[in-house]
Design an enzyme around this catalytic site. Sequence first.
Site, short mmCIF file in Angstrom:
data_model
loop_
_atom_site.label_atom_id
_atom_site.label_comp_id
_atom_site.label_asym_id
_atom_site.label_seq_id
_atom_site.Cartn_x
_atom_site.Cartn_y
_atom_site.Cartn_z
N ASP A 91 0.46 -0.73 -0.01
CA ASP A 91 0.02 0.13 0.11
C ASP A 91 0.96 1.30 -0.01
O ASP A 91 0.40 2.45 -0.40
CB ASP A 91 -1.17 -0.23 1.28
CG ASP A 91 -2.21 -0.70 0.97
OD1 ASP A 91 -2.20 -1.25 -0.18
OD2 ASP A 91 -2.88 -1.10 1.90
N ARG A 96 2.59 5.92 -2.86
CA ARG A 96 3.87 7.06 -3.28
C ARG A 96 2.96 7.23 -5.38
O ARG A 96 3.06 7.97 -5.51
CB ARG A 96 4.41 6.06 -3.56
CG ARG A 96 5.90 6.46 -4.86
CD ARG A 96 5.82 8.49 -4.04
NE ARG A 96 7.30 8.99 -4.83
CZ ARG A 96 6.95 10.41 -5.19
NH1 ARG A 96 6.14 11.08 -4.72
NH2 ARG A 96 7.85 11.29 -5.84
N ARG A 176 5.55 14.52 25.92
CA ARG A 176 4.59 15.49 26.19
C ARG A 176 3.09 15.54 25.51
O ARG A 176 3.29 14.80 24.32
CB ARG A 176 5.09 16.94 25.22
CG ARG A 176 5.83 18.06 26.14
CD ARG A 176 6.17 19.36 26.65
NE ARG A 176 7.06 19.91 27.24
CZ ARG A 176 7.13 21.68 27.18
NH1 ARG A 176 6.10 21.79 26.74
NH2 ARG A 176 8.32 22.03 27.97
N ASP A 195 -2.19 11.80 22.95
CA ASP A 195 -1.06 11.50 21.25
C ASP A 195 -1.27 12.02 20.37
O ASP A 195 -0.48 12.52 19.07
CB ASP A 195 -0.56 9.85 21.46
CG ASP A 195 -0.31 9.20 22.77
OD1 ASP A 195 0.13 10.21 23.56
OD2 ASP A 195 -0.03 8.31 23.39
N ALA A 207 -6.65 1.33 7.90
CA ALA A 207 -5.36 1.22 8.00
C ALA A 207 -5.14 2.11 9.43
O ALA A 207 -4.85 1.65 10.27
CB ALA A 207 -4.03 2.62 6.53
N SER A 209 -6.29 4.83 10.63
CA SER A 209 -7.62 4.67 11.85
C SER A 209 -8.30 3.75 12.63
O SER A 209 -8.27 3.38 13.34
CB SER A 209 -8.67 5.24 10.62
OG SER A 209 -10.16 5.10 11.46
N PHE A 210 -8.05 2.40 12.09
CA PHE A 210 -8.37 0.93 11.95
C PHE A 210 -7.36 0.36 13.11
O PHE A 210 -8.16 0.22 14.22
CB PHE A 210 -7.56 -0.50 11.20
CG PHE A 210 -8.35 -1.11 10.99
CD1 PHE A 210 -9.97 -1.94 11.67
CD2 PHE A 210 -7.43 -2.44 11.57
CE1 PHE A 210 -9.96 -3.18 12.07
CE2 PHE A 210 -7.37 -4.14 11.98
CZ PHE A 210 -8.38 -4.21 11.50
N SER A 211 -5.96 1.01 12.79
CA SER A 211 -5.26 0.21 14.30
C SER A 211 -5.43 1.52 15.25
O SER A 211 -5.03 0.85 16.72
CB SER A 211 -3.68 0.46 14.26
OG SER A 211 -3.27 0.11 12.51
#
Length: 321
Positions: A91, A96, A176, A195, A207, A209-211
């Site tokens: 992917d 790219r 931080r 984070d 991608a 978002s799923f993780s």
Amino acid sequence: MDRSGRRTDGEGEGVSDARRFLVVSHTGRRSALEATSEVCAQLLAAGAVPVIAAEHWDDVHDFVPELNGAVERFEETDPTRIELVIVLGGDGTILRAAEIMRDHPVPLLGVNLGHVGFLAESERDDLGYTVGRALARDYTVEERMTLSVRAKVGNDVVYESWALNEVTVEKAERERMLEVVIEVDRRPLSSFGCDGVVMSTPTGSTAYSFSAGGPVVWPSLEALLLVPLSAHALFARPLVVGPESSLAVEILQRTEASAVIWCDGRRTYELPPGARVIVRKSPVPVRLARLHEAPFTDRLVNKFQLPVTGWRGPGVSEGGQ
């Protein structure tokens, strides 16, 4: 030929009228270089001209020196004459290729040489068949929504880009956390420490978002997703809004924490405290060439190897639906 080995106008009758295919590959892998060699040979045998981008030119020619003079540089080719991009890799390589062709509405046909390869249409074992279908123009084209992103500091626009998968605002310093306010349609929704924040398309829902715990959204649906990363808040759930909505993340100044914006994990820019990132649907989609009409459900099952053993299908009472 000229001194570089390329054909001149007086040689290779019909070359100027030949069909052109951009070949983009992950040239850091031998398997990708071998696949590139096979694809170029098959295209040349069919009278087509393979086109290679400058960033891959030396790697391809060092691996297959006999291609010297038989392929064209992308930077020396009229991009409007390229009819298809054949992408060899995972992917990341497809992202790219989309980056290279961003200003030109040319479909991308992916051959997966990586692991999951969600955007790819075929696998390495089907390489010859895939190129044959490309030469026969035997494919359909599917448009995927993309995102436009703008970062502002005060009234000044400091960064603009786009993304097929996602735009991520992340903390720049490990020690931080970011303090942010998220916004939907120019109205504040919530504030929390985190984070980072992922804003993605349906394509990117499988991608990053799923993780991060976001929902899987079928690519036939146009929507924008927002998924907080490790948020310290009671209300910091994934959000899904319509394609005409806008999302924004403001980086609060009270912690003096800086941030980094990433577009598809490829294009990055450092943001100071007080910066504001606005994400909307882009009017320019990415076009993917498809060889199969398989439902997205089947793609999910195949790519994630999901357990469906025991499924018996719709019953007669459902009217065959």
